[in-house]
Design an enzyme around this catalytic site. Structure first.
Site, short mmCIF file in Angstrom:
data_model
loop_
_atom_site.label_atom_id
_atom_site.label_comp_id
_atom_site.label_asym_id
_atom_site.label_seq_id
_atom_site.Cartn_x
_atom_site.Cartn_y
_atom_site.Cartn_z
N HIS A 134 7.61 16.11 -1.81
CA HIS A 134 8.90 16.33 -1.15
C HIS A 134 9.26 17.83 -1.17
O HIS A 134 9.65 18.40 -0.15
CB HIS A 134 9.98 15.50 -1.88
N GLU A 135 9.08 18.46 -2.34
CA GLU A 135 9.41 19.89 -2.46
C GLU A 135 8.51 20.74 -1.58
O GLU A 135 8.96 21.68 -0.92
CB GLU A 135 9.31 20.34 -3.92
N HIS A 138 9.52 20.72 2.04
CA HIS A 138 10.59 21.67 2.36
C HIS A 138 9.99 23.03 2.75
O HIS A 138 10.42 23.66 3.71
CB HIS A 138 11.52 21.87 1.15
N GLU A 189 16.79 17.14 4.27
CA GLU A 189 16.38 16.16 3.26
C GLU A 189 15.59 15.01 3.87
O GLU A 189 14.56 14.61 3.34
CB GLU A 189 17.62 15.61 2.53
ZN LIG Z 1 14.84 17.97 -0.98
#
Ligand SMILES: [Zn+2]
Length: 258
Positions: A134-135, A138, A189
């Site tokens: 997830h990071e 980004h 997100e």
């Molecule tokens: Zn995030």
């Protein structure tokens, strides 16, 4: 006449700052080039690690460091397929020995995970794969640049012209720091959830672990919201959206496991 000129100049500046992201295809307003974001992030990263080192907070747990390294290395290989320019990034991951429930990845692949989140949430490899996926998403999706652009707007007084022209990179280091503490937008997100779960599946990490991870995060926020949730607003429908992605991610995960 004068007003027309101002409007035209503003339009030109805005158009120059609008770019289509090669991974998501979404048009982003970015005031910082990828290179500028990476240079300033590398500075902020070096500073963060040297401060952690001084305080004796770089984890010396060899097993945990090796575990995090092994998981992120598998994700980095998949990141190279999702966004080929990331193959040239100088990826790096630090394990910071603090009770914080947090993890992050800066533009250019400078990552950290805190011992607090691993230990307090008793994270499995699959769950670490999900959080780092997830990071990293980004970063691959250019969200750091978007946040830095917002931080610049927040700072107000910064001379945008010199930054856009690339004359002054040092001014961006504090901006990179501020950007780290800004919450991601809800759209960012959702994007990071969508691409992060895919990155993790392709690296062989169970998509169902994303649901467990966010469930644990939700439960942990009972004792005051963890730092991670202050930079990662967690809408109630997040787990539902991830659940909906599991069926299409499972074949990728099973293929990677074979
Ligand atoms: Zn995030």
């Amino acid at each position: 006449m004068k007003r027309t000129f101002v409007v035209t100049a503003l339009l030109a500046a805005t158009l120059a700052a609008c770019q289509e992201n090669p991974v998501s295809g979404r048009t982003q307003l970015v005031l910082v080039s990828e290179e500028q974001a990476q240079v300033s992030s590398a500075q902020a990263y070096t500073q963060t690690l040297s401060e952690a080192q001084k305080k004796g907070r770089l984890s010396t747990d060899a097993a945990l460091n090796a575990r995090v390294e092994r998981i992120t290395n598998r994700l980095i290989v998949q990141a190279g397929s999702m966004y080929p320019p990331s193959r040239d990034w100088k990826w790096s991951v630090a394990v910071i020995d603090e009770p914080t429930l947090n993890a992050w990845c800066m533009p250019g692949g400078k990552m950290a995970i805190y011992t607090g989140i691993v230990r307090k949430l008793n994270l499995s490899d699959d769950e670490i794969g999900q959080i780092m996926g997830h990071e990293m998403a980004h970063a691959l999706l250019g969200h750091g640049r978007e946040r830095m652009s917002r931080a610049m707007a927040t700072q107000g007084g910064i001379a945008l012209g010199s930054i856009v022209a690339g004359r002054d990179l040092s001014i961006l280091a504090p901006v990179a720091d501020i950007a780290l503490t800004l919450p991601n937008s809800r759209d960012n997100e959702s994007e990071a959830d969508r691409y992060g779960i895919e990155l993790a599946a392709r690296a062989g990490y169970d998509p169902r672990a994303a649901i467990r991870l966010w469930g644990k995060m939700g439960a942990a926020s009972g004792n005051g919201p963890p730092v991670f949730l202050s930079t990662h607003p967690s809408p109630a429908n997040r787990i539902q959206a991830l659940n909906a992605l599991v069926p299409q991610m499972t074949p990728l995960y099973e293929k990677a496991r074979r």
